[in-house]
Design a protein around this motif. Structure first.
Motif, PDB file in Angstrom:
ATOM      1  N   ALA A  30       0.844  -1.197   0.000  1.00  0.00           N
ATOM      2  CA  ALA A  30       0.000   0.000   0.000  1.00  0.00           C
ATOM      3  C   ALA A  30       0.881   1.249   0.000  1.00  0.00           C
ATOM      4  CB  ALA A  30      -0.928  -0.003   1.211  1.00  0.00           C
ATOM      5  N   GLU A  31       0.410   2.269  -0.662  1.00  0.00           N
ATOM      6  CA  GLU A  31       1.186   3.508  -0.796  1.00  0.00           C
ATOM      7  C   GLU A  31       1.583   4.091   0.564  1.00  0.00           C
ATOM      8  OE1 GLU A  31       3.415   5.856  -2.913  1.00  0.00           O
ATOM      9  OE2 GLU A  31       2.107   4.423  -3.907  1.00  0.00           O
ATOM     10  N   TYR A  32       0.679   4.022   1.540  1.00  0.00           N
ATOM     11  CA  TYR A  32       0.986   4.602   2.854  1.00  0.00           C
ATOM     12  C   TYR A  32       2.094   3.850   3.589  1.00  0.00           C
ATOM     13  CZ  TYR A  32      -1.670   0.925   5.233  1.00  0.00           C
ATOM     14  OH  TYR A  32      -2.110  -0.279   5.715  1.00  0.00           O
ATOM     15  N   GLN A  33       2.387   2.618   3.170  1.00  0.00           N
ATOM     16  CA  GLN A  33       3.438   1.838   3.817  1.00  0.00           C
ATOM     17  C   GLN A  33       4.814   2.100   3.205  1.00  0.00           C
ATOM     18  OE1 GLN A  33       1.417  -2.056   3.375  1.00  0.00           O
ATOM     19  NE2 GLN A  33       1.915  -2.303   5.533  1.00  0.00           N
ATOM     20  N   ARG A  34       4.820   2.720   2.072  1.00  0.00           N
ATOM     21  CA  ARG A  34       6.083   2.988   1.394  1.00  0.00           C
ATOM     22  C   ARG A  34       6.804   4.116   2.108  1.00  0.00           C
ATOM     23  NH1 ARG A  34       6.070   0.557  -3.636  1.00  0.00           N
ATOM     24  NH2 ARG A  34       4.001  -0.023  -4.367  1.00  0.00           N
ATOM     25  N   GLY A  35       8.087   3.996   2.174  1.00  0.00           N
ATOM     26  CA  GLY A  35       8.904   5.054   2.752  1.00  0.00           C
ATOM     27  C   GLY A  35      10.153   5.200   1.904  1.00  0.00           C
ATOM     28  N   ASP A  36      10.940   6.163   2.235  1.00  0.00           N
ATOM     29  CA  ASP A  36      12.199   6.332   1.528  1.00  0.00           C
ATOM     30  C   ASP A  36      13.155   5.242   1.985  1.00  0.00           C
ATOM     31  OD1 ASP A  36      11.214   8.583   0.291  1.00  0.00           O
ATOM     32  OD2 ASP A  36      11.965   9.930   1.846  1.00  0.00           O
ATOM     33  N   LEU A  58       3.487 -11.001   7.083  1.00  0.00           N
ATOM     34  CA  LEU A  58       2.042 -11.197   7.104  1.00  0.00           C
ATOM     35  C   LEU A  58       1.454 -10.628   5.814  1.00  0.00           C
ATOM     36  CD1 LEU A  58      -0.451 -12.089   8.693  1.00  0.00           C
ATOM     37  CD2 LEU A  58      -0.446  -9.855   9.791  1.00  0.00           C
ATOM     38  N   ILE A  59       0.756 -11.475   5.071  1.00  0.00           N
ATOM     39  CA  ILE A  59       0.193 -11.109   3.777  1.00  0.00           C
ATOM     40  C   ILE A  59      -1.315 -11.305   3.817  1.00  0.00           C
ATOM     41  CG2 ILE A  59       0.255 -11.585   1.290  1.00  0.00           C
ATOM     42  CD1 ILE A  59       2.968 -10.684   2.460  1.00  0.00           C
ATOM     43  N   SER A  60      -2.036 -10.392   3.209  1.00  0.00           N
ATOM     44  CA  SER A  60      -3.494 -10.491   3.119  1.00  0.00           C
ATOM     45  C   SER A  60      -3.881 -10.655   1.653  1.00  0.00           C
ATOM     46  CB  SER A  60      -4.121  -9.209   3.671  1.00  0.00           C
ATOM     47  OG  SER A  60      -5.510  -9.192   3.422  1.00  0.00           O
ATOM     48  N   TYR A  61      -4.754 -11.611   1.381  1.00  0.00           N
ATOM     49  CA  TYR A  61      -5.263 -11.803   0.026  1.00  0.00           C
ATOM     50  C   TYR A  61      -6.623 -11.133  -0.060  1.00  0.00           C
ATOM     51  CZ  TYR A  61      -6.734 -13.950  -4.332  1.00  0.00           C
ATOM     52  OH  TYR A  61      -7.162 -14.145  -5.616  1.00  0.00           O
ATOM     53  N   ARG A  62      -6.693 -10.055  -0.832  1.00  0.00           N
ATOM     54  CA  ARG A  62      -7.965  -9.361  -1.021  1.00  0.00           C
ATOM     55  C   ARG A  62      -7.978  -8.690  -2.392  1.00  0.00           C
ATOM     56  NH1 ARG A  62      -4.959  -6.258   2.501  1.00  0.00           N
ATOM     57  NH2 ARG A  62      -4.754  -4.067   1.962  1.00  0.00           N
ATOM     58  N   ASP A  63      -9.143  -8.548  -2.918  1.00  0.00           N
ATOM     59  CA  ASP A  63      -9.314  -7.943  -4.251  1.00  0.00           C
ATOM     60  C   ASP A  63      -8.440  -8.630  -5.296  1.00  0.00           C
ATOM     61  OD1 ASP A  63     -11.053  -6.084  -3.041  1.00  0.00           O
ATOM     62  OD2 ASP A  63      -9.395  -4.719  -2.603  1.00  0.00           O
ATOM     63  N   GLU A  64      -8.291  -9.945  -5.152  1.00  0.00           N
ATOM     64  CA  GLU A  64      -7.516 -10.774  -6.073  1.00  0.00           C
ATOM     65  C   GLU A  64      -6.027 -10.423  -6.127  1.00  0.00           C
ATOM     66  OE1 GLU A  64      -9.382 -11.433  -9.836  1.00  0.00           O
ATOM     67  OE2 GLU A  64     -11.377 -11.472  -8.963  1.00  0.00           O
ATOM     68  N   ASP A  65      -5.513  -9.827  -5.048  1.00  0.00           N
ATOM     69  CA  ASP A  65      -4.090  -9.502  -4.945  1.00  0.00           C
ATOM     70  C   ASP A  65      -3.578  -9.873  -3.560  1.00  0.00           C
ATOM     71  OD1 ASP A  65      -3.439  -8.247  -7.498  1.00  0.00           O
ATOM     72  OD2 ASP A  65      -4.754  -6.606  -6.867  1.00  0.00           O
ATOM     73  N   TYR A  66      -2.266 -10.085  -3.457  1.00  0.00           N
ATOM     74  CA  TYR A  66      -1.604 -10.344  -2.183  1.00  0.00           C
ATOM     75  C   TYR A  66      -0.982  -9.046  -1.694  1.00  0.00           C
ATOM     76  CZ  TYR A  66      -2.087 -15.281  -3.306  1.00  0.00           C
ATOM     77  OH  TYR A  66      -2.590 -16.524  -3.611  1.00  0.00           O
ATOM     78  N   TRP A  67      -1.432  -8.573  -0.531  1.00  0.00           N
ATOM     79  CA  TRP A  67      -0.973  -7.308   0.033  1.00  0.00           C
ATOM     80  C   TRP A  67      -0.116  -7.554   1.271  1.00  0.00           C
ATOM     81  CZ3 TRP A  67      -1.859  -2.669  -2.278  1.00  0.00           C
ATOM     82  CH2 TRP A  67      -2.772  -2.665  -3.323  1.00  0.00           C
ATOM     83  N   ILE A  68       1.016  -6.873   1.352  1.00  0.00           N
ATOM     84  CA  ILE A  68       1.870  -6.984   2.526  1.00  0.00           C
ATOM     85  C   ILE A  68       1.243  -6.179   3.653  1.00  0.00           C
ATOM     86  CG2 ILE A  68       4.158  -6.516   3.490  1.00  0.00           C
ATOM     87  CD1 ILE A  68       5.222  -6.655   0.571  1.00  0.00           C
ATOM     88  N   VAL A  69       0.954  -6.860   4.750  1.00  0.00           N
ATOM     89  CA  VAL A  69       0.387  -6.200   5.926  1.00  0.00           C
ATOM     90  C   VAL A  69       1.510  -5.850   6.899  1.00  0.00           C
ATOM     91  CG1 VAL A  69      -1.153  -6.515   7.908  1.00  0.00           C
ATOM     92  CG2 VAL A  69      -1.803  -7.420   5.671  1.00  0.00           C
ATOM     93  N   ASP A  70       2.445  -6.766   7.050  1.00  0.00           N
ATOM     94  CA  ASP A  70       3.588  -6.551   7.948  1.00  0.00           C
ATOM     95  C   ASP A  70       4.791  -7.290   7.372  1.00  0.00           C
ATOM     96  OD1 ASP A  70       4.862  -5.741  10.493  1.00  0.00           O
ATOM     97  OD2 ASP A  70       4.940  -7.908  10.811  1.00  0.00           O
ATOM     98  N   GLY A  71       5.937  -6.626   7.341  1.00  0.00           N
ATOM     99  CA  GLY A  71       7.156  -7.281   6.898  1.00  0.00           C
ATOM    100  C   GLY A  71       7.733  -6.771   5.601  1.00  0.00           C
ATOM    101  N   GLN A  72       7.293  -5.590   5.149  1.00  0.00           N
ATOM    102  CA  GLN A  72       7.785  -5.089   3.871  1.00  0.00           C
ATOM    103  C   GLN A  72       9.297  -4.874   3.863  1.00  0.00           C
ATOM    104  OE1 GLN A  72       5.584  -3.461   5.755  1.00  0.00           O
ATOM    105  NE2 GLN A  72       6.072  -1.299   5.938  1.00  0.00           N
ATOM    106  N   HIS A  73       9.880  -4.493   4.965  1.00  0.00           N
ATOM    107  CA  HIS A  73      11.335  -4.316   4.997  1.00  0.00           C
ATOM    108  C   HIS A  73      12.057  -5.655   4.944  1.00  0.00           C
ATOM    109  CE1 HIS A  73      10.075  -0.362   6.542  1.00  0.00           C
ATOM    110  NE2 HIS A  73      11.084   0.045   5.824  1.00  0.00           N
TER     111      HIS A  73
END
Length: 75
Positions: A30-36, A58-73
């Motif tokens: 998600a855009e709000y999770q992105r940082g420099d 932690l990944i969430s499957y919604r809207d036919e996509d896999y979204w990173i909820v926690d662990g992007q770094h």
């Protein structure tokens, strides 16, 4: 991690979580999770990475996509 999952399962009703091996290219952030993130920081993460303390992202499957909820770094 197992204790944390059991605690969450007691709080949540509905479908139990599933585990699946995914390619990084399949994941969205998600855009709000992105940082420099500078290459200096990437090198620092890589040099200090320890598999013994690595937790599964932690990944969430919604809207036919896999979204990173926690662990992007970590990803």
């Amino acid at each position: 991690m197992k204790e944390k999952l059991e605690r969450i399962k007691r709080m949540v009703t509905g479908k139990e979580p599933t585990y699946k091996k995914l390619k990084v290219s399949e994941l969205k952030i998600a855009e709000y999770q992105r940082g420099d993130l500078s290459m200096k920081k990437v090198r620092e993460y890589a040099e200090n990475f320890d598999w013994d303390v690595f937790e599964t992202p932690l990944i969430s499957y919604r809207d036919e996509d896999y979204w990173i909820v926690d662990g992007q770094h970590r990803i």
